[in-house]
Design an enzyme around this catalytic site. Structure first.
Site, PDB file in Angstrom:
ATOM      1  N   LYS A  79       0.847  -1.194   0.000  1.00 15.03           N
ATOM      2  CA  LYS A  79       0.000   0.000   0.000  1.00 15.03           C
ATOM      3  C   LYS A  79       0.886   1.248   0.000  1.00 15.03           C
ATOM      4  O   LYS A  79       1.957   1.254   0.636  1.00 15.03           O
ATOM      5  CB  LYS A  79      -0.897  -0.040   1.242  1.00 15.03           C
ATOM      6  CG  LYS A  79      -1.972   1.034   1.294  1.00 15.03           C
ATOM      7  CD  LYS A  79      -2.852   0.847   2.541  1.00 15.03           C
ATOM      8  CE  LYS A  79      -3.955   1.878   2.655  1.00 15.03           C
ATOM      9  NZ  LYS A  79      -4.814   1.647   3.835  1.00 15.03           N
ATOM     10  N   SER A 154      -9.679   1.475   3.046  1.00 16.37           N
ATOM     11  CA  SER A 154      -8.887   2.281   2.166  1.00 16.37           C
ATOM     12  C   SER A 154      -7.806   1.504   1.414  1.00 16.37           C
ATOM     13  O   SER A 154      -7.225   2.030   0.463  1.00 16.37           O
ATOM     14  CB  SER A 154      -8.197   3.391   2.979  1.00 16.37           C
ATOM     15  OG  SER A 154      -7.373   2.831   3.970  1.00 16.37           O
ATOM     16  N   SER A 178      -9.717  -0.995   7.240  1.00 13.70           N
ATOM     17  CA  SER A 178      -9.257  -0.853   5.858  1.00 13.70           C
ATOM     18  C   SER A 178      -8.560  -2.054   5.246  1.00 13.70           C
ATOM     19  O   SER A 178      -8.206  -2.006   4.070  1.00 13.70           O
ATOM     20  CB  SER A 178      -8.322   0.344   5.744  1.00 13.70           C
ATOM     21  OG  SER A 178      -9.075   1.519   5.724  1.00 13.70           O
TER      22      SER A 178
END
Ligand code: GLN
Length: 481
Positions: A79, A154, A178
């Site tokens: 990420k 997210s 997330s």
């Protein structure tokens, strides 16, 4: 290796260690798959940054330690809020455009040391604020299972990279769900460990008391393997906990006799979609057929979890994001005085949701409102912690719930921020309390994946993962309704 996109990390590492395949071949498969599914900006929009020449060089020159490591030659995605050498770290924000960190997150260095090759950095909601990966400065990621739908967020880019078969393992981060929520939306496994189990060093801070690094895998074993590699004390993170990490990749239990699984009634409200309730109850029935005791329990302050989270998380983020001022990191905005430059940088650099959080957080921490909001939210957090501690002290080994109240929603369908915040209604409790939790695919509703959530007492990741393996084995083939 025609089915490389379904190969597990375990199988790839084993074949590299045995000399049956070379890391470069696995990397080539990851790229081929990324190109096939359209992982770039005009397609699923999964990958923000990559450096193929650098990754290839790394695969070619893997030293003996890495070539024999637990993740030997395994391609992974990371990420974009975990710092990496060689690749930008932008948190999908304009404010960090072009920023390359001079140091690497501990979780990423540990993956590399175990033999993994970083393929790229993945799209996300800006600064990890969001539940759909629509709030990225680089546009939304699409769900590989249904491209007009969101992948969740997210960590949507990381979840999509695993669901699309580009890599078997990816790193994400969690502040309120997330990793688990996008895992549920994309039909894969997502694990959030106990707070302190994995170092946060190099994870760009959103809300430090709630932030965790988490792992995605297509299988429970792969997620466990990824977690095994990144877990453990780190002197670079004072909140990482110095406690031995047990073997997380252990065998399936053949009987669940003596295991008590709590079904918290607040997670099965009357308004829950009947098909999601049915999938969860089917899993619980199968666990009980294997000998587990399924017990109704209550976490009475559950409905206060979202309100307290949305005070505490913005409060911490308003302090953490103060560092993005145009002086130290990333991009500098226009302005003819210092104050004007700060303002210009922040106004041009941050998206609307980030601005909303900073304003809200600054407000709840202001002298006049601190007691009314922040102090009260912290008191509620303590009540929620007590609920969880009481249930586990009563002999419950794990809790089982839906991961989300609905399956993935279409891109653009949710515009009201509060409605978006409610997607985390079942996940934020584990962040407020720091307990380990994970999402496992439990079937489909109307062609979209649905996740079941396990939550366990602190540091009981090993038990949670073995239960998840049982669920994975009973759901296979029987999961559609
Ligand atoms: N969706 C939640 C939020 O917007 C949680 C995000 C996260 O876990 N990083 O804050």
């Amino acid at each position: 290796m025609a089915d490389a996109h379904t190969s597990t990390a375990l199988a790839i590492a084993e074949s590299v260690r045995a000399g049956r395949s070379h890391p470069r071949e696995h990397l080539a498969f990851a790229w081929a798959r990324a190109d096939d599914v359209g992982a770039g900006r005009d397609g699923l929009n999964i990958t923000l940054w990559e450096d193929r020449a650098h990754s290839r060089h790394e695969a070619e020159t893997l030293n003996a330690d890495r070539r024999t490591g637990p993740l030997a030659g395994v391609p992974v995605m990371v990420k974009d809020n975990l710092t990496t050498l060689h690749l930008p770290t932008t948190c999908a924000s304009r404010v960090l455009a072009g920023y390359v960190s001079p140091f690497e997150a501990t979780s990423v260095s540990r993956l590399r040391a175990a033999g993994a090759i970083v393929v790229g950095k993945t799209n996300m909601d800006e600064f990890a604020m969001g539940s759909s990966t629509e709030r990225s400065a680089y546009g939304p990621t699409r769900n590989p299972r249904a491209p007009t739908y969101v992948p969740g967020g997210s960590s949507g880019g990381s979840a999509a990279s695993v669901a699309a078969g580009i890599v078997p393992i990816a790193l994400g981060s969690e502040t309120g769900g997330s990793v688990r929520q996008p895992a549920a939306f994309c039909g894969i496994v997502g694990v959030k460990p106990t707070y302190g189990r994995v170092s946060r060093y190099g994870l760009v801070a959103f809300a430090s008391s709630l932030d965790h690094v988490g792992v995605f895998g297509r299988t429970v074993d792969d997620a466990a393997l990824g977690l095994q590699v990144i877990a453990g004390a780190d002197r670079m993170d004072a909140t990482s906990i110095d406690r031995p990490v047990p073997v997380l990749t252990r065998e399936l239990a053949d009987s669940l006799c003596g295991i008590v699984i709590g079904r918290p009634r607040e997670y099965f409200p009357d308004r829950l979609q009947p098909a999601i309730r049915a999938r969860c109850d089917a899993v619980l029935a199968q666990l009980s057929a294997l000998g587990a005791e399924v017990r109704d329990v209550s976490l009475p302050h559950t409905e206060l979890a979202i309100p307290s989270y949305y005070i505490i998380a913005p409060a911490e983020s308003s302090a953490n994001l103060a560092r993005f001022d145009g002086v130290r990191f990333g991009r500098r905005g226009a302005g003819d005085s210092l104050a004007a430059m700060y303002e210009g940088t922040r106004r041009e650099g941050f998206g609307d949701e980030v601005v909303r959080r900073i304003l809200l957080g600054t407000y709840v921490l202001s002298a006049g409102y601190y007691d009314a909001y922040y102090r009260r939210a912290m008191a509620v957090r303590a009540l929620i912690q007590n609920d969880v501690a009481r249930v586990f002290a009563s002999g419950v080994h794990a809790l089982f719930t839906p991961t989300t109240p609905t399956p993935a929603f279409p891109i653009g369908a949710i515009t009201d921020p509060y409605e978006m915040y409610l997607s985390d209604i079942f996940t934020v409790t584990a962040n407020l309390t720091g307990i380990p939790a994970m999402s496992i695919p439990i079937g489909e509703v109307d062609g979209l994946p649905v996740g079941g959530q396990l939550m366990a007492p602190p540091f009981e990741e090993a038990g949670m993962l073995s239960l998840a393996r049982v669920i994975e084995s009973v759901v296979v083939g029987g999961g559609t309704s």
